[in-house]
Design a protein around this motif. Structure first.
Motif, PDB file in Angstrom:
ATOM      1  N   GLU A  14      -6.991  -0.293  -7.211  1.00  0.00           N
ATOM      2  CA  GLU A  14      -8.282   0.043  -7.029  1.00  0.00           C
ATOM      3  C   GLU A  14      -8.745   1.299  -7.685  1.00  0.00           C
ATOM      4  OE1 GLU A  14     -10.424  -1.301  -5.191  1.00  0.00           O
ATOM      5  OE2 GLU A  14      -9.268  -3.090  -4.122  1.00  0.00           O
ATOM      6  N   ALA A 230      -0.260  -2.437   7.349  1.00  0.00           N
ATOM      7  CA  ALA A 230      -0.236  -3.157   5.896  1.00  0.00           C
ATOM      8  C   ALA A 230       0.776  -4.136   5.872  1.00  0.00           C
ATOM      9  CB  ALA A 230      -0.147  -2.280   4.701  1.00  0.00           C
ATOM     10  N   THR A 233       2.940  -7.363  -0.088  1.00  0.00           N
ATOM     11  CA  THR A 233       2.636  -8.318  -1.171  1.00  0.00           C
ATOM     12  C   THR A 233       3.705  -8.806  -2.027  1.00  0.00           C
ATOM     13  OG1 THR A 233       1.498  -6.566  -2.683  1.00  0.00           O
ATOM     14  CG2 THR A 233       0.055  -7.770  -0.885  1.00  0.00           C
ATOM     15  N   ARG A 247      -1.792   9.133   2.185  1.00  0.00           N
ATOM     16  CA  ARG A 247      -1.538   7.816   1.351  1.00  0.00           C
ATOM     17  C   ARG A 247      -0.117   7.539   1.685  1.00  0.00           C
ATOM     18  NH1 ARG A 247      -5.372  10.032  -2.448  1.00  0.00           N
ATOM     19  NH2 ARG A 247      -3.824  11.492  -2.956  1.00  0.00           N
ATOM     20  N   LEU A 259      -0.517   2.643  -0.392  1.00  0.00           N
ATOM     21  CA  LEU A 259      -1.563   2.477   0.350  1.00  0.00           C
ATOM     22  C   LEU A 259      -2.251   3.488   0.743  1.00  0.00           C
ATOM     23  CD1 LEU A 259       1.027   0.582   2.908  1.00  0.00           C
ATOM     24  CD2 LEU A 259      -0.101  -0.516   0.812  1.00  0.00           C
ATOM     25  N   ASN A 260      -3.735   3.234   0.717  1.00  0.00           N
ATOM     26  CA  ASN A 260      -4.700   4.281   1.209  1.00  0.00           C
ATOM     27  C   ASN A 260      -4.665   4.436   2.739  1.00  0.00           C
ATOM     28  OD1 ASN A 260      -6.333   2.283   2.306  1.00  0.00           O
ATOM     29  ND2 ASN A 260      -7.824   2.629   0.710  1.00  0.00           N
ATOM     30  N   ASN A 262      -6.731   3.469   4.971  1.00  0.00           N
ATOM     31  CA  ASN A 262      -6.910   2.286   5.780  1.00  0.00           C
ATOM     32  C   ASN A 262      -5.855   1.026   5.656  1.00  0.00           C
ATOM     33  OD1 ASN A 262      -9.463   3.335   6.518  1.00  0.00           O
ATOM     34  ND2 ASN A 262     -10.289   2.950   4.710  1.00  0.00           N
ATOM     35  N   ASN A 264      -5.085  -0.118   2.674  1.00  0.00           N
ATOM     36  CA  ASN A 264      -5.226  -1.039   1.641  1.00  0.00           C
ATOM     37  C   ASN A 264      -4.238  -0.750   0.302  1.00  0.00           C
ATOM     38  OD1 ASN A 264      -7.437  -2.377   3.129  1.00  0.00           O
ATOM     39  ND2 ASN A 264      -8.830  -0.811   2.424  1.00  0.00           N
ATOM     40  N   LEU A 265      -3.860  -1.709  -0.320  1.00  0.00           N
ATOM     41  CA  LEU A 265      -2.893  -1.421  -1.699  1.00  0.00           C
ATOM     42  C   LEU A 265      -3.974  -0.982  -2.645  1.00  0.00           C
ATOM     43  CD1 LEU A 265      -0.381  -1.862  -3.080  1.00  0.00           C
ATOM     44  CD2 LEU A 265      -0.847  -4.207  -3.497  1.00  0.00           C
ATOM     45  N   ILE A 266      -3.721   0.133  -3.113  1.00  0.00           N
ATOM     46  CA  ILE A 266      -4.533   0.841  -4.389  1.00  0.00           C
ATOM     47  C   ILE A 266      -3.941   0.772  -5.634  1.00  0.00           C
ATOM     48  CG2 ILE A 266      -5.994   1.781  -2.505  1.00  0.00           C
ATOM     49  CD1 ILE A 266      -4.763   4.703  -3.415  1.00  0.00           C
TER      50      ILE A 266
END
Length: 307
Positions: A14, A230, A233, A247, A259-260, A262, A264-266
């Motif tokens: 991201e 989370a 993956t 993070r 991970l942020n 939220n 999410n993997l960034i």
């Protein structure tokens, strides 16, 4: 053997990850020669890092002043996770002795926890210290499942929990009993949440491979109902740390995942070995130390870690 390596580097998944790394910074391998590296802990007063080589039954020490590596403790009782408390003392999880210990400045080793309700712990894995002096640790059964990282034995408890040691009463209490294999853990910056990874999928088909975010009660001593933060993956989230922006920088099979807030993997920091754990260090806590299978790596980031 040492220096900059091919097969490493940053992957921005991201756009927000771009602000986390320095374009010309590269991953460095600082040392190699372990069988399974874990539990890095940074000691700012001495400018050195301690980490575990579990199967070789030793702890290693890397010196920032000259880059030298030496044995810190051998035998180490197959120590796994390590951290530094508010007074700068080493706190360690020992597989072989199935206990959590604290090493004082004069080298004296104090047993923090080795049993609950008369039953021996499984094999404490990772540990963090809260600002009130309480010690929180995970107790999966990895160290007693085989003779490679401890001694094979049956679990006396019959389950794998997360525990809290109280600095006043010196007692431990199970604060989470619904994990399959609780592993890495870390507090949020305000200590209102505890993040805990569950690597139950290593020995249970379809088992968990995630990090959970769990609120801490108002008195700071209990965990309330949490949720999955989370899913990993690639492999499993083992050990991890947070930066000051919230993070998470976590170990994974292909390196370090970022991970942020939220979940999410960034982005990723690619490492050519399975990563076991990480920690922030250096004078500005902007250097990420990475304990991978056989080696110790580091990389400078455009973020600062929590101490």
């Amino acid at each position: 053997m040492f220096g900059l390596l091919e097969g490493t580097g940053f992957e921005a998944i991201e756009p927000e990850f771009n602000e986390c790394f320095i374009g010309h910074a590269r991953v460095e391998r600082l040392w190699t020669g372990a069988r399974w590296s874990e539990g890095p802990a940074w000691f700012p007063a001495g400018r050195y890092l301690v980490w575990s080589d579990i199967p070789n039954n030793r702890m290693m020490r890397w010196d920032e002043t000259d880059g030298s590596v030496s044995e810190f403790r051998a035998p180490s009782n197959n120590t796994n996770g390590n951290t530094v408390d508010e007074q700068g003392r080493l706190v360690s999880c020992e597989h072989l002795t199935r206990r959590v210990t604290r090493t004082d400045f004069d080298g004296t080793v104090t047993v923090i926890a080795d049993a609950i309700d008369g039953k021996q712990l499984n094999s404490p894995n990772d540990v963090v210290v809260k600002s009130d002096g309480s010690i929180w640790f995970t107790d999966p059964s990895y160290g007693i499942m085989m003779d490679y990282e401890g001694d094979r034995a049956d679990s006396e408890i019959g389950a794998c929990h997360v525990y809290r040691w109280d600095p006043e009463t010196k007692n431990i209490e199970a604060v989470a009993t619904d994990f399959v294999k609780p592993n890495g853990l870390a507090f949020s910056s305000d200590e209102k949440f505890l993040f805990v990874s569950d690597t139950g999928g290593t020995h249970q088909d379809g088992g968990p491979a995630h990090i959970r975010k769990i609120p801490i009660s108002d008195d700071g001593k209990q965990l309330t109902k949490g949720a999955v933060f989370a899913d990993c993956t690639n492999g499993f989230f083992d050990g991890f740390r947070l930066d000051r922006a919230g993070r998470i920088w976590s170990s994974a099979a292909d390196g370090v995942h970022c991970l942020n807030t939220n979940g999410n993997l960034i982005g990723k920091v690619h490492i050519p070995e399975i990563v076991g754990n990480v920690c922030f260090g250096g004078s500005k806590l902007n250097r990420l130390f990475i304990a991978a299978t056989s080696s110790l790596y580091s990389v400078y980031l455009n973020v600062n870690g929590l101490k």
